[in-house]
Design an enzyme around this catalytic site. Structure first.
Site, PDB file in Angstrom:
ATOM      1  N   TYR A 130      -0.231  -3.712  -0.884  1.00 29.04           N
ATOM      2  CA  TYR A 130      -0.573  -5.133  -0.757  1.00 29.04           C
ATOM      3  C   TYR A 130      -2.028  -5.223  -0.301  1.00 29.04           C
ATOM      4  O   TYR A 130      -2.354  -4.940   0.843  1.00 29.04           O
ATOM      5  CB  TYR A 130       0.375  -5.796   0.242  1.00 29.04           C
ATOM      6  CG  TYR A 130       0.227  -7.307   0.353  1.00 29.04           C
ATOM      7  CD1 TYR A 130      -0.594  -8.041  -0.502  1.00 29.04           C
ATOM      8  CD2 TYR A 130       0.945  -8.013   1.320  1.00 29.04           C
ATOM      9  CE1 TYR A 130      -0.708  -9.405  -0.395  1.00 29.04           C
ATOM     10  CE2 TYR A 130       0.842  -9.385   1.437  1.00 29.04           C
ATOM     11  CZ  TYR A 130       0.010 -10.075   0.579  1.00 29.04           C
ATOM     12  OH  TYR A 130      -0.099 -11.442   0.695  1.00 29.04           O
ATOM     13  N   LYS A 158      -0.193  -5.383  -5.185  1.00 29.61           N
ATOM     14  CA  LYS A 158      -0.225  -6.840  -5.132  1.00 29.61           C
ATOM     15  C   LYS A 158      -1.661  -7.200  -4.824  1.00 29.61           C
ATOM     16  O   LYS A 158      -2.146  -7.002  -3.708  1.00 29.61           O
ATOM     17  CB  LYS A 158       0.725  -7.389  -4.062  1.00 29.61           C
ATOM     18  CG  LYS A 158       0.688  -8.912  -3.975  1.00 29.61           C
ATOM     19  CD  LYS A 158       1.614  -9.463  -2.899  1.00 29.61           C
ATOM     20  CE  LYS A 158       1.494 -10.990  -2.836  1.00 29.61           C
ATOM     21  NZ  LYS A 158       2.354 -11.579  -1.786  1.00 29.61           N
TER      22      LYS A 158
END
Length: 285
Positions: A130, A158
């Site tokens: 992330y 992400k």
């Protein structure tokens, strides 16, 4: 394993007594998958995991796992420490862990790569990194993400760093089997245009079918449809993030009768009425 399509980072609904409303969570998860989402993310930032007890976190994962298994959908679970990753061992329904770049410490690229490399080597499930520098304080270049994406235990990122030169450079030379999933909702359409495989999008709690259609349109080359949808959904995302996430999303879901209350836990405060009013003309019927 290739990750593609729409993944929804589930909110955690609370009932009038402040407890986690597991029945509402289950119904909401089913609604998202029946609307075409490829999978769910449990215990992402949108789910307020830091305000949940350990028992509540486990219950949330259990519910998401049941629904994903029913729909043959992929489940990603937020887990950013060695212990959190170890807790996923033996949970065959979990396809990957969403692991944030170490926040606050700002260890530099070399330290970040070393840390995530070690986590990936020891994790019982693959990692989705992330990358959200405006929250963590640690930016990663395209070359750093490419190095991480080449690790056997890393399957995606992400990407929540907007559209920059690094985003363009990253998309131009992705490692094999490394998926870029847009995580900055406002910029999902241009990132898909650059070749992203999908998105992890909190905004898709609302207008789920339209976000699915946006991803499909870019993947199939229907540029006219994708552009029109992208502009419309960007306005929706901007309104849903007018206050700290997930306060406005919860207010909208509650207004639609999908969760019992719009409540969030401190340090978040409920969204103001003005934010919900601004959504009235943006949420598709």
């Amino acid at each position: 394993m290739t990750l593609t399509g729409l993944f929804i980072p589930l909110i955690t609904p609370f009932d009038a007594g402040g407890a986690v409303a597991l029945d509402s969570l289950e119904a909401l998860a089913r609604r998202m998958l029946e609307a075409g989402a490829s999978g769910l993310v449990a215990l992402g930032t949108t789910g307020e995991p830091s305000s949940l007890t350990e028992a509540e976190r486990q219950a949330v994962v259990d519910v998401a796992a049941i629904v994903c298994r029913e729909h043959d959908a992929k489940l990603i679970v937020g887990a950013g420490t060695p212990q959190a990753l170890e807790d996923l061992r033996g949970r065959g329904e979990v396809h990957a862990a969403l692991t944030v770049v170490p926040p606050f410490v700002r260890p530099g690229e070399a330290g970040t790569i070393a840390y995530l490399t070690q986590l990936a080597a020891n994790s019982p499930v693959p990692l989705v990194i992330y990358h959200v520098p405006y929250r963590t304080g640690q930016a990663l270049s395209a070359s750093a993400l490419t190095r991480l994406g080449s690790l056997p235990g890393v399957v995606g990122v992400k990407y929540a760093a907007g559209i920059t030169e690094d985003a363009i450079e990253l998309m131009a030379a992705l490692p094999p089997h490394f998926a870029v999933l847009g995580g900055d909702d406002l910029f999902i359409s241009p990132l898909l245009a650059l070749g992203a495989q999908g998105g992890i999008l909190a905004s898709a709690h609302l207008a789920t079918e339209q976000f699915v259609a946006l991803i499909d349109a870019w993947h199939t080359g229907d540029v006219a449809t994708a552009r029109a949808l992208g502009h419309r959904l960007a306005r929706l995302s901007r309104a849903l993030f007018a206050e700290p996430n997930p306060t406005v999303i919860k207010a909208a879901l509650h207004a639609q009768g999908l969760i019992p209350t719009p409540a969030v836990r401190l340090p978040l405060l409920p969204a103001g009425h003005h934010s919900l009013t601004a959504l009235d003309v943006l949420i598709p019927a």
